[in-house]
Design an enzyme around this catalytic site. Structure first.
Site, PDB file in Angstrom:
ATOM      1  N   GLY A   1       1.725   3.452 -59.329  1.00 34.49           N
ATOM      2  CA  GLY A   1       2.271   4.256 -58.254  1.00 34.49           C
ATOM      3  C   GLY A   1       2.401   3.514 -56.936  1.00 34.49           C
ATOM      4  N   GLU A   2       1.715   2.392 -56.790  1.00 33.17           N
ATOM      5  CA  GLU A   2       1.757   1.636 -55.542  1.00 33.17           C
ATOM      6  C   GLU A   2       3.060   0.863 -55.422  1.00 33.17           C
ATOM      7  OE1 GLU A   2      -0.801  -1.865 -53.275  1.00 33.17           O
ATOM      8  OE2 GLU A   2      -1.734  -0.665 -54.854  1.00 33.17           O
ATOM      9  N   ALA A   3       3.675   0.919 -54.249  1.00 33.39           N
ATOM     10  CA  ALA A   3       4.990   0.306 -54.042  1.00 33.39           C
ATOM     11  C   ALA A   3       4.958  -1.205 -54.247  1.00 33.39           C
ATOM     12  CB  ALA A   3       5.512   0.636 -52.650  1.00 33.39           C
TER      13      ALA A   3
ATOM     14  N   MET B   1       2.960  -2.966 -56.174  1.00 34.37           N
ATOM     15  CA  MET B   1       2.849  -3.255 -57.603  1.00 34.37           C
ATOM     16  C   MET B   1       4.204  -3.101 -58.294  1.00 34.37           C
ATOM     17  SD  MET B   1      -0.752  -1.555 -58.817  1.00 34.37           S
ATOM     18  CE  MET B   1      -2.342  -2.204 -58.282  1.00 34.37           C
ATOM     19  N   ILE B   2       4.908  -2.031 -57.963  1.00 37.20           N
ATOM     20  CA  ILE B   2       6.232  -1.803 -58.551  1.00 37.20           C
ATOM     21  C   ILE B   2       7.166  -2.942 -58.191  1.00 37.20           C
ATOM     22  CG2 ILE B   2       8.233  -0.263 -58.554  1.00 37.20           C
ATOM     23  CD1 ILE B   2       6.355   2.058 -58.051  1.00 37.20           C
TER      24      ILE B   2
END
Length: 309
Positions: free
Chosen positions: A228-230, A232-233
């Site tokens: 969910g972390e930007a 990480m994405i």
């Protein structure tokens, strides 16, 4: 009902009263089993029979003929070679290969069972803490030392079938890792550079050749759960875009010939946002993205760079 000899009757197990009725029920309820499943069942039966009748060293008779002794000697030699063989490479784990070995010696079957049990335990530990799962694989010899990014990536790619949590896989792939710290030496698989190399190796295990970016993205995201972390994405999609843009259908068609990795990244991110927008119940219907909005957001990639200024 069926008589018991004392005048009473007992119900039939299948609810039929005669052999003719039984044959009719059986014929009407037989399923058409595919050929490959029948073959797998036959191989399983052969393997089970070999386990039942394998020689345990205590049932030999003095009048065994020379043919039987020769076969047993060959089997013993094969088992010796299997014991001396090095640990199997984790990246070669394949359900198809295992089904083909069911007709081999009981020693091989036991090795396969131990192999799977190690993988299940490693997956269980990885789901709780990634470092412990990888350490367990090293301790039991499933991953050779020194640990390489390819071996860890292969475990993340193939471990789903033995219980590896997709959420845990996504978090490990998106995690930046630990940097160098004074007086501290974290395991190599927890370091930032190693995490980055694992992500690159992981993406390379997918086959994006002749697939569209949409199909490639679906294939990729089906293997794990996107964090969910930007940040990480962003890290995960950057690696995906670089690999997919080099092999996808749009690349060969020329539509992404300019800044292909950047275009693949922007388009992939836009498709994820479109999917989130479509299935998010908190977004009102009049605020959802339309076709025109999506097309406008994904038109003329790179124009601000190529036009100068």
């Amino acid at each position: 009902n069926r008589g018991t000899g004392d005048g009473s009757t007992t119900p039939s197990m299948l609810g039929v009263n005669s052999e003719d009725d039984f044959s009719e029920v059986t014929a009407n309820n037989l399923r058409n089993v595919p050929a490959h499943l029948r073959e797998m069942c036959a191989e399983a039966l052969v393997g089970a029979m070999k386990c039942l009748f394998r020689d345990n060293g205590n049932t030999k008779s003095k009048d065994e003929d020379s043919t039987t002794q020769s076969k047993m000697a060959d089997a013993a030699e094969e088992e010796k070679e299997e014991e001396e063989a090095p640990p199997e490479d984790l990246s070669k784990e394949s359900p198809v290969r295992e089904s083909n070995t069911l007709s081999q010696s009981p020693k091989t079957l036991r090795q396969i069972k131990v192999h799977k049990n190690h993988l299940r335990e490693a997956a269980h530990l990885f789901n709780k803490k990634s470092s412990k799962g990888i350490q367990y694989l090293v301790d039991v010899g499933m991953i050779a030392s020194p640990v390489t990014p390819h071996s860890v990536a292969s475990f993340l790619r193939n471990g789903i079938v033995v219980g590896l949590d997709k959420k845990a896989v996504g978090e490990y792939l998106g995690t930046k890792g630990k940097g160098a710290q004074p007086l501290k030496s974290p395991p190599v698989w927890d370091r930032d550079l190693f995490h980055k190399e694992v992500l690159v190796e992981y993406v390379s295990l997918f086959h994006f050749a002749n697939a569209t970016i949409l199909d490639g993205l679906r294939m990729f995201l089906a293997a794990f759960r996107l964090p969910g972390e930007a940040q990480m994405i962003d890290r995960i999609l950057q690696s995906f875009a670089e690999e997919c843009a080099s092999h996808c259908e749009e690349r060969h068609g020329g539509r992404l010939s300019l800044f292909s990795a950047d275009a693949a990244y922007l388009l992939s991110f836009s498709m994820i946002m479109l999917n989130t927008d479509l299935h998010n119940a908190n977004i009102r219907a009049d605020r959802k993205m339309t076709v025109d909005d999506f097309v406008r957001n994904n038109t003329d990639y790179g124009r601000d760079i190529t036009e100068g200024g």
